[in-house]
Design a protein around this motif. Structure first.
Motif, PDB file in Angstrom:
ATOM      1  N   MET A   1       0.841  -1.187   0.000  1.00  0.00           N
ATOM      2  CA  MET A   1       0.000   0.000   0.000  1.00  0.00           C
ATOM      3  C   MET A   1       0.884   1.246   0.000  1.00  0.00           C
ATOM      4  O   MET A   1       1.823   1.343   0.790  1.00  0.00           O
ATOM      5  CB  MET A   1      -0.905  -0.004   1.233  1.00  0.00           C
ATOM      6  N   ASP A   2       0.575   2.181  -0.892  1.00  0.00           N
ATOM      7  CA  ASP A   2       1.349   3.418  -0.992  1.00  0.00           C
ATOM      8  C   ASP A   2       0.854   4.386   0.076  1.00  0.00           C
ATOM      9  O   ASP A   2      -0.170   5.054  -0.091  1.00  0.00           O
ATOM     10  CB  ASP A   2       1.189   4.009  -2.389  1.00  0.00           C
ATOM     11  N   THR A   3       1.587   4.483   1.182  1.00  0.00           N
ATOM     12  CA  THR A   3       1.132   5.332   2.288  1.00  0.00           C
ATOM     13  C   THR A   3       1.176   6.816   1.933  1.00  0.00           C
ATOM     14  O   THR A   3       0.469   7.616   2.552  1.00  0.00           O
ATOM     15  CB  THR A   3       1.968   5.082   3.546  1.00  0.00           C
ATOM     16  N   SER A   4       1.984   7.195   0.950  1.00  0.00           N
ATOM     17  CA  SER A   4       1.996   8.608   0.557  1.00  0.00           C
ATOM     18  C   SER A   4       0.640   9.017  -0.014  1.00  0.00           C
ATOM     19  O   SER A   4       0.179  10.152   0.187  1.00  0.00           O
ATOM     20  CB  SER A   4       3.102   8.874  -0.470  1.00  0.00           C
ATOM     21  N   THR A   6      -2.381   7.343   0.684  1.00  0.00           N
ATOM     22  CA  THR A   6      -3.387   7.289   1.745  1.00  0.00           C
ATOM     23  C   THR A   6      -3.197   8.417   2.749  1.00  0.00           C
ATOM     24  O   THR A   6      -4.173   8.995   3.230  1.00  0.00           O
ATOM     25  CB  THR A   6      -3.354   5.929   2.464  1.00  0.00           C
ATOM     26  N   ASP A   7      -1.950   8.743   3.065  1.00  0.00           N
ATOM     27  CA  ASP A   7      -1.707   9.834   4.010  1.00  0.00           C
ATOM     28  C   ASP A   7      -2.192  11.160   3.447  1.00  0.00           C
ATOM     29  O   ASP A   7      -2.732  12.005   4.176  1.00  0.00           O
ATOM     30  CB  ASP A   7      -0.220   9.930   4.350  1.00  0.00           C
ATOM     31  N   LEU A   9      -4.652  11.543   1.270  1.00  0.00           N
ATOM     32  CA  LEU A   9      -6.109  11.495   1.313  1.00  0.00           C
ATOM     33  C   LEU A   9      -6.620  11.806   2.718  1.00  0.00           C
ATOM     34  O   LEU A   9      -7.534  12.616   2.904  1.00  0.00           O
ATOM     35  CB  LEU A   9      -6.596  10.105   0.876  1.00  0.00           C
ATOM     36  N   LEU A  10      -6.017  11.183   3.724  1.00  0.00           N
ATOM     37  CA  LEU A  10      -6.476  11.360   5.096  1.00  0.00           C
ATOM     38  C   LEU A  10      -6.206  12.759   5.631  1.00  0.00           C
ATOM     39  O   LEU A  10      -6.979  13.277   6.445  1.00  0.00           O
ATOM     40  CB  LEU A  10      -5.796  10.320   6.007  1.00  0.00           C
ATOM     41  N   SER A  11      -5.130  13.378   5.184  1.00  0.00           N
ATOM     42  CA  SER A  11      -4.763  14.687   5.726  1.00  0.00           C
ATOM     43  C   SER A  11      -5.333  15.855   4.935  1.00  0.00           C
ATOM     44  O   SER A  11      -5.197  17.012   5.355  1.00  0.00           O
ATOM     45  CB  SER A  11      -3.232  14.821   5.799  1.00  0.00           C
ATOM     46  N   THR A  12      -5.992  15.578   3.817  1.00  0.00           N
ATOM     47  CA  THR A  12      -6.518  16.680   3.000  1.00  0.00           C
ATOM     48  C   THR A  12      -8.002  16.537   2.689  1.00  0.00           C
ATOM     49  O   THR A  12      -8.530  17.258   1.834  1.00  0.00           O
ATOM     50  CB  THR A  12      -5.741  16.802   1.671  1.00  0.00           C
ATOM     51  N   THR A  13      -8.678  15.622   3.364  1.00  0.00           N
ATOM     52  CA  THR A  13     -10.135  15.526   3.196  1.00  0.00           C
ATOM     53  C   THR A  13     -10.772  16.554   4.131  1.00  0.00           C
ATOM     54  O   THR A  13     -10.824  16.364   5.341  1.00  0.00           O
ATOM     55  CB  THR A  13     -10.648  14.112   3.503  1.00  0.00           C
ATOM     56  N   ARG A  14     -11.214  17.639   3.570  1.00  0.00           N
ATOM     57  CA  ARG A  14     -11.700  18.786   4.324  1.00  0.00           C
ATOM     58  C   ARG A  14     -13.225  18.828   4.340  1.00  0.00           C
ATOM     59  O   ARG A  14     -13.902  18.176   3.526  1.00  0.00           O
ATOM     60  CB  ARG A  14     -11.189  20.089   3.691  1.00  0.00           C
ATOM     61  N   ALA A  15     -13.759  19.622   5.258  1.00  0.00           N
ATOM     62  CA  ALA A  15     -15.172  19.975   5.217  1.00  0.00           C
ATOM     63  C   ALA A  15     -15.325  21.046   4.140  1.00  0.00           C
ATOM     64  O   ALA A  15     -14.852  22.176   4.303  1.00  0.00           O
ATOM     65  CB  ALA A  15     -15.631  20.510   6.575  1.00  0.00           C
ATOM     66  N   LEU A 144     -14.328  10.056   2.410  1.00  0.00           N
ATOM     67  CA  LEU A 144     -13.022   9.763   1.814  1.00  0.00           C
ATOM     68  C   LEU A 144     -13.167   9.285   0.376  1.00  0.00           C
ATOM     69  O   LEU A 144     -12.382   9.666  -0.505  1.00  0.00           O
ATOM     70  CB  LEU A 144     -12.301   8.708   2.643  1.00  0.00           C
ATOM     71  N   ALA A 145     -14.176   8.456   0.135  1.00  0.00           N
ATOM     72  CA  ALA A 145     -14.414   7.974  -1.223  1.00  0.00           C
ATOM     73  C   ALA A 145     -14.779   9.130  -2.151  1.00  0.00           C
ATOM     74  O   ALA A 145     -14.324   9.186  -3.307  1.00  0.00           O
ATOM     75  CB  ALA A 145     -15.519   6.921  -1.223  1.00  0.00           C
TER      76      ALA A 145
END
Length: 213
Positions: A1-4, A6-7, A9-15, A144-145
């Motif tokens: 899994m490419d953590t760059s 996923t990281d 995605l997780l750190s830039t999914t904003r409201a 996230l999706a």
């Protein structure tokens, strides 16, 4: 899994509120893909008690928008009064402007998604933690999706003040709980940045409250 990946995605999914594309349609198949991924989230006892309402009909959106605006307007006015002179700080002003924008345009957002749970909360902390824990991971999966496909959303709760009226509009049974309303649209920008957050060492403890991690 490419953590760059996923990281990011997780750190830039904003409201997302101000950068929702109000003109671009959201394809049904894209929304269905995201909802199927939502259903892969963990759920207590594998109960899968979630239910999802997808709202595209403009008349229904208009009715829900009326409830949304009534509560949202009062909420923002009260909070602006509470912050006082801090409203002149750029970050505070931006936050309120973002909230106001969504209130202003909510009826124009292409799709609403209303996550629901079968049953009603009991008021007991342990029981309700499990109750709401049965859907919030799925909501985040859904967001996230969406983000990974160029769409944005934000979990709102304004209309829940009038949950019974919304339930009547939508035909939701009395033993089903609405969890929120997600306005869904493509975003007007291709990417987002990580948000400013307090340092981890200020909010995470080891073995007991207040012990530095």
């Amino acid at each position: 899994m490419d953590t760059s990946v996923t990281d990011h995605l997780l750190s830039t999914t904003r409201a997302v509120r101000r950068k929702l594309d109000l003109e671009r349609p959201v394809e049904p198949e894209v929304l269905e893909e995201c909802l199927r991924l939502a259903l892969q989230a963990p759920t207590p006892g594998n109960a899968q008690a979630w239910r999802w309402l997808v709202i595209r009909d403009q008349d229904v959106k208009d009715k829900l928008a009326t409830l949304f605006r009534e509560v949202g307007k009062a909420y923002l006015e009260a909070n602006i009064a509470a912050v006082g002179e801090a409203i002149d700080q750029p970050s505070v002003a931006r936050a309120f402007a973002s909230g106001q924008h969504l209130i202003d345009v909510i009826d124009r957002v292409p799709v609403y998604v209303i996550p629901c749970l079968q049953g009603r909360p009991s008021g007991d902390n342990a029981t309700d933690a499990a109750f709401y824990g049965g859907i919030f991971p799925a909501v985040w999966n859904f967001q996230l999706a969406l983000r990974s496909r160029g769409l944005g959303s934000t979990l709102t709760t304004y209309h829940l003040t009038h949950e019974a009226e919304a339930a009547e509009i939508l035909g939701i049974p009395s033993d089903v709980t609405q969890i929120g309303l997600l306005p869904v649209a493509y975003t007007t920008v291709p990417d987002f940045k990580p948000a400013s957050r307090v340092p981890l060492e200020d909010v995470a403890y080891l073995d007991g409250w207040g012990n530095a991690l």
